[in-house]
Write a protein that holds these residues in place. Structure first.
Motif, PDB file in Angstrom:
ATOM      1  N   MET A 278      -8.244   0.063 -26.592  1.00  0.00           N
ATOM      2  CA  MET A 278      -9.115  -0.895 -27.264  1.00  0.00           C
ATOM      3  C   MET A 278      -9.446  -0.406 -28.686  1.00  0.00           C
ATOM      4  O   MET A 278      -9.405  -1.172 -29.643  1.00  0.00           O
ATOM      5  CB  MET A 278     -10.402  -1.111 -26.476  1.00  0.00           C
ATOM      6  N   GLU A 279      -9.752   0.884 -28.834  1.00  0.00           N
ATOM      7  CA  GLU A 279     -10.018   1.474 -30.152  1.00  0.00           C
ATOM      8  C   GLU A 279      -8.817   1.266 -31.071  1.00  0.00           C
ATOM      9  O   GLU A 279      -8.969   0.929 -32.231  1.00  0.00           O
ATOM     10  CB  GLU A 279     -10.293   2.978 -30.036  1.00  0.00           C
ATOM     11  N   TRP A 280      -7.610   1.505 -30.542  1.00  0.00           N
ATOM     12  CA  TRP A 280      -6.395   1.364 -31.334  1.00  0.00           C
ATOM     13  C   TRP A 280      -6.232  -0.073 -31.822  1.00  0.00           C
ATOM     14  O   TRP A 280      -5.942  -0.303 -32.995  1.00  0.00           O
ATOM     15  CB  TRP A 280      -5.176   1.797 -30.513  1.00  0.00           C
ATOM     16  N   ARG A 281      -6.420  -1.036 -30.929  1.00  0.00           N
ATOM     17  CA  ARG A 281      -6.270  -2.443 -31.307  1.00  0.00           C
ATOM     18  C   ARG A 281      -7.289  -2.841 -32.378  1.00  0.00           C
ATOM     19  O   ARG A 281      -6.996  -3.635 -33.262  1.00  0.00           O
ATOM     20  CB  ARG A 281      -6.393  -3.346 -30.080  1.00  0.00           C
ATOM     21  N   GLN A 282      -8.501  -2.272 -32.295  1.00  0.00           N
ATOM     22  CA  GLN A 282      -9.539  -2.598 -33.269  1.00  0.00           C
ATOM     23  C   GLN A 282      -9.316  -1.888 -34.605  1.00  0.00           C
ATOM     24  O   GLN A 282      -9.746  -2.377 -35.644  1.00  0.00           O
ATOM     25  CB  GLN A 282     -10.913  -2.208 -32.726  1.00  0.00           C
ATOM     26  N   SER A 283      -8.642  -0.749 -34.576  1.00  0.00           N
ATOM     27  CA  SER A 283      -8.502   0.078 -35.775  1.00  0.00           C
ATOM     28  C   SER A 283      -7.219  -0.131 -36.546  1.00  0.00           C
ATOM     29  O   SER A 283      -7.141   0.217 -37.714  1.00  0.00           O
ATOM     30  CB  SER A 283      -8.588   1.559 -35.401  1.00  0.00           C
ATOM     31  N   CYS A 284      -6.205  -0.640 -35.885  1.00  0.00           N
ATOM     32  CA  CYS A 284      -4.893  -0.630 -36.505  1.00  0.00           C
ATOM     33  C   CYS A 284      -4.094  -1.855 -36.088  1.00  0.00           C
ATOM     34  O   CYS A 284      -4.137  -2.276 -34.936  1.00  0.00           O
ATOM     35  CB  CYS A 284      -4.160   0.645 -36.081  1.00  0.00           C
ATOM     36  N   ALA A 285      -3.334  -2.384 -37.031  1.00  0.00           N
ATOM     37  CA  ALA A 285      -2.458  -3.518 -36.733  1.00  0.00           C
ATOM     38  C   ALA A 285      -1.103  -3.044 -36.213  1.00  0.00           C
ATOM     39  O   ALA A 285      -0.256  -3.852 -35.867  1.00  0.00           O
ATOM     40  CB  ALA A 285      -2.267  -4.363 -37.983  1.00  0.00           C
ATOM     41  N   CYS A 286      -0.913  -1.727 -36.161  1.00  0.00           N
ATOM     42  CA  CYS A 286       0.360  -1.148 -35.701  1.00  0.00           C
ATOM     43  C   CYS A 286       0.496  -1.325 -34.191  1.00  0.00           C
ATOM     44  O   CYS A 286      -0.482  -1.480 -33.475  1.00  0.00           O
ATOM     45  CB  CYS A 286       0.417   0.343 -36.014  1.00  0.00           C
ATOM     46  N   GLU A 287       1.755  -1.241 -33.738  1.00  0.00           N
ATOM     47  CA  GLU A 287       1.998  -1.307 -32.304  1.00  0.00           C
ATOM     48  C   GLU A 287       1.458  -0.053 -31.631  1.00  0.00           C
ATOM     49  O   GLU A 287       1.490   1.031 -32.199  1.00  0.00           O
ATOM     50  CB  GLU A 287       3.495  -1.426 -32.017  1.00  0.00           C
ATOM     51  N   GLU A 288       0.985  -0.233 -30.425  1.00  0.00           N
ATOM     52  CA  GLU A 288       0.483   0.891 -29.636  1.00  0.00           C
ATOM     53  C   GLU A 288       1.649   1.798 -29.237  1.00  0.00           C
ATOM     54  O   GLU A 288       2.723   1.311 -28.909  1.00  0.00           O
ATOM     55  CB  GLU A 288      -0.198   0.337 -28.379  1.00  0.00           C
ATOM     56  N   PRO A 289       1.436   3.121 -29.272  1.00  0.00           N
ATOM     57  CA  PRO A 289       2.508   4.030 -28.844  1.00  0.00           C
ATOM     58  C   PRO A 289       2.925   3.736 -27.404  1.00  0.00           C
ATOM     59  O   PRO A 289       2.088   3.493 -26.546  1.00  0.00           O
ATOM     60  CB  PRO A 289       1.872   5.415 -28.940  1.00  0.00           C
ATOM     61  N   GLN A 290       4.215   3.755 -27.166  1.00  0.00           N
ATOM     62  CA  GLN A 290       4.751   3.451 -25.838  1.00  0.00           C
ATOM     63  C   GLN A 290       5.467   4.674 -25.276  1.00  0.00           C
ATOM     64  O   GLN A 290       5.752   5.611 -25.983  1.00  0.00           O
ATOM     65  CB  GLN A 290       5.737   2.278 -25.919  1.00  0.00           C
ATOM     66  N   GLY A 291       5.805   4.573 -24.009  1.00  0.00           N
ATOM     67  CA  GLY A 291       6.614   5.614 -23.376  1.00  0.00           C
ATOM     68  C   GLY A 291       5.779   6.718 -22.777  1.00  0.00           C
ATOM     69  O   GLY A 291       4.604   6.864 -23.056  1.00  0.00           O
ATOM     70  N   GLY A 292       6.435   7.485 -21.936  1.00  0.00           N
ATOM     71  CA  GLY A 292       5.772   8.610 -21.314  1.00  0.00           C
ATOM     72  C   GLY A 292       4.812   8.195 -20.223  1.00  0.00           C
ATOM     73  O   GLY A 292       4.589   7.019 -19.959  1.00  0.00           O
ATOM     74  N   ASP A 293       4.223   9.206 -19.609  1.00  0.00           N
ATOM     75  CA  ASP A 293       3.247   8.934 -18.560  1.00  0.00           C
ATOM     76  C   ASP A 293       1.877   8.647 -19.187  1.00  0.00           C
ATOM     77  O   ASP A 293       1.727   8.640 -20.409  1.00  0.00           O
ATOM     78  CB  ASP A 293       3.187  10.102 -17.574  1.00  0.00           C
ATOM     79  N   LEU A 294       0.895   8.407 -18.354  1.00  0.00           N
ATOM     80  CA  LEU A 294      -0.438   8.047 -18.849  1.00  0.00           C
ATOM     81  C   LEU A 294      -1.053   9.147 -19.695  1.00  0.00           C
ATOM     82  O   LEU A 294      -1.692   8.864 -20.712  1.00  0.00           O
ATOM     83  CB  LEU A 294      -1.361   7.704 -17.671  1.00  0.00           C
ATOM     84  N   VAL A 295      -0.859  10.396 -19.289  1.00  0.00           N
ATOM     85  CA  VAL A 295      -1.430  11.523 -20.044  1.00  0.00           C
ATOM     86  C   VAL A 295      -0.803  11.588 -21.435  1.00  0.00           C
ATOM     87  O   VAL A 295      -1.498  11.771 -22.438  1.00  0.00           O
ATOM     88  CB  VAL A 295      -1.228  12.850 -19.278  1.00  0.00           C
ATOM     89  N   GLU A 296       0.513  11.413 -21.497  1.00  0.00           N
ATOM     90  CA  GLU A 296       1.209  11.449 -22.787  1.00  0.00           C
ATOM     91  C   GLU A 296       0.765  10.292 -23.688  1.00  0.00           C
ATOM     92  O   GLU A 296       0.542  10.483 -24.882  1.00  0.00           O
ATOM     93  CB  GLU A 296       2.719  11.388 -22.570  1.00  0.00           C
ATOM     94  N   ARG A 297       0.615   9.113 -23.137  1.00  0.00           N
ATOM     95  CA  ARG A 297       0.157   7.956 -23.914  1.00  0.00           C
ATOM     96  C   ARG A 297      -1.259   8.179 -24.436  1.00  0.00           C
ATOM     97  O   ARG A 297      -1.564   7.866 -25.589  1.00  0.00           O
ATOM     98  CB  ARG A 297       0.245   6.684 -23.084  1.00  0.00           C
ATOM     99  N   LYS A 298      -2.111   8.738 -23.580  1.00  0.00           N
ATOM    100  CA  LYS A 298      -3.480   9.026 -24.003  1.00  0.00           C
ATOM    101  C   LYS A 298      -3.484  10.052 -25.133  1.00  0.00           C
ATOM    102  O   LYS A 298      -4.172   9.873 -26.143  1.00  0.00           O
ATOM    103  CB  LYS A 298      -4.301   9.536 -22.803  1.00  0.00           C
ATOM    104  N   ASP A 299      -2.690  11.103 -24.997  1.00  0.00           N
ATOM    105  CA  ASP A 299      -2.611  12.137 -26.038  1.00  0.00           C
ATOM    106  C   ASP A 299      -2.108  11.557 -27.361  1.00  0.00           C
ATOM    107  O   ASP A 299      -2.608  11.903 -28.425  1.00  0.00           O
ATOM    108  CB  ASP A 299      -1.711  13.292 -25.591  1.00  0.00           C
ATOM    109  N   GLN A 300      -1.112  10.668 -27.285  1.00  0.00           N
ATOM    110  CA  GLN A 300      -0.588  10.041 -28.494  1.00  0.00           C
ATOM    111  C   GLN A 300      -1.647   9.180 -29.185  1.00  0.00           C
ATOM    112  O   GLN A 300      -1.778   9.217 -30.412  1.00  0.00           O
ATOM    113  CB  GLN A 300       0.633   9.177 -28.161  1.00  0.00           C
ATOM    114  N   LEU A 301      -2.396   8.421 -28.395  1.00  0.00           N
ATOM    115  CA  LEU A 301      -3.446   7.585 -28.982  1.00  0.00           C
ATOM    116  C   LEU A 301      -4.538   8.439 -29.614  1.00  0.00           C
ATOM    117  O   LEU A 301      -5.013   8.126 -30.714  1.00  0.00           O
ATOM    118  CB  LEU A 301      -4.039   6.653 -27.926  1.00  0.00           C
ATOM    119  N   ILE A 302      -4.930   9.506 -28.940  1.00  0.00           N
ATOM    120  CA  ILE A 302      -5.949  10.397 -29.496  1.00  0.00           C
ATOM    121  C   ILE A 302      -5.467  10.973 -30.819  1.00  0.00           C
ATOM    122  O   ILE A 302      -6.191  10.976 -31.817  1.00  0.00           O
ATOM    123  CB  ILE A 302      -6.320  11.522 -28.504  1.00  0.00           C
TER     124      ILE A 302
END
Length: 142
Positions: free
Chosen positions: A71-95
């Motif tokens: 949700m933070e990413w969607r509010q902060s950036c018009a870029c596509e959300e990082p994809q791929g990997g497991d949930l931990v990897e996706r969370k780390d990428q977003l952070i």
């Protein structure tokens, strides 16, 4: 994304950045520096005044769940959300990406321009050429 009033981390970071006379003030400033260095925040480029709220924001991001980060990413950036990997990897990428965005927003304009020159010289040059002027702060962060 920087509204952290009333949060303990923000109050603690601001308190630590307050350099009082004597050894106690040095300890607090040293604690702020150490925590910023642990998170990879460029405290020397920011200064303690700007580093304290940035540190609080980055610590807040670390405590968010994956859906909250999305949700933070969607509010902060018009870029596509990082994809791929497991949930931990996706969370780390977003952070990491949200942290970098927060750093760019906190940097003085001259430092942001320097980073853009180093990391994306072609992009900044092409954007400035198309616009017929130097890119402003919002355009550089984007």
């Amino acid at each position: 994304a920087f509204e952290v009033e009333g949060e303990p981390a923000a109050a603690e970071a601001v308190e630590e950045s307050t350099v009082a006379a004597g050894p106690e003030g040095s300890k607090r400033a040293g604690g702020l520096r150490k925590r910023c260095e642990q998170l990879g925040l460029p405290i020397d480029k920011l200064g303690t005044f700007a580093a304290a709220p940035l540190l609080a924001e980055c610590e807040r991001l670390l405590n968010l769940s994956l859906p909250e980060l999305q949700m933070e990413w969607r509010q902060s950036c018009a870029c596509e959300e990082p994809q791929g990997g497991d949930l931990v990897e996706r969370k780390d990428q977003l952070i990491e990406r949200l942290k970098q965005l927060a750093i760019w927003r906190a940097l003085p304009t001259s430092e942001l321009q320097d980073q853009c020159r180093c990391c994306a010289a072609d992009l900044a040059a092409n954007g400035a050429q198309r616009a017929g002027r130097a890119l402003d702060r919002d355009e550089l962060v984007e």
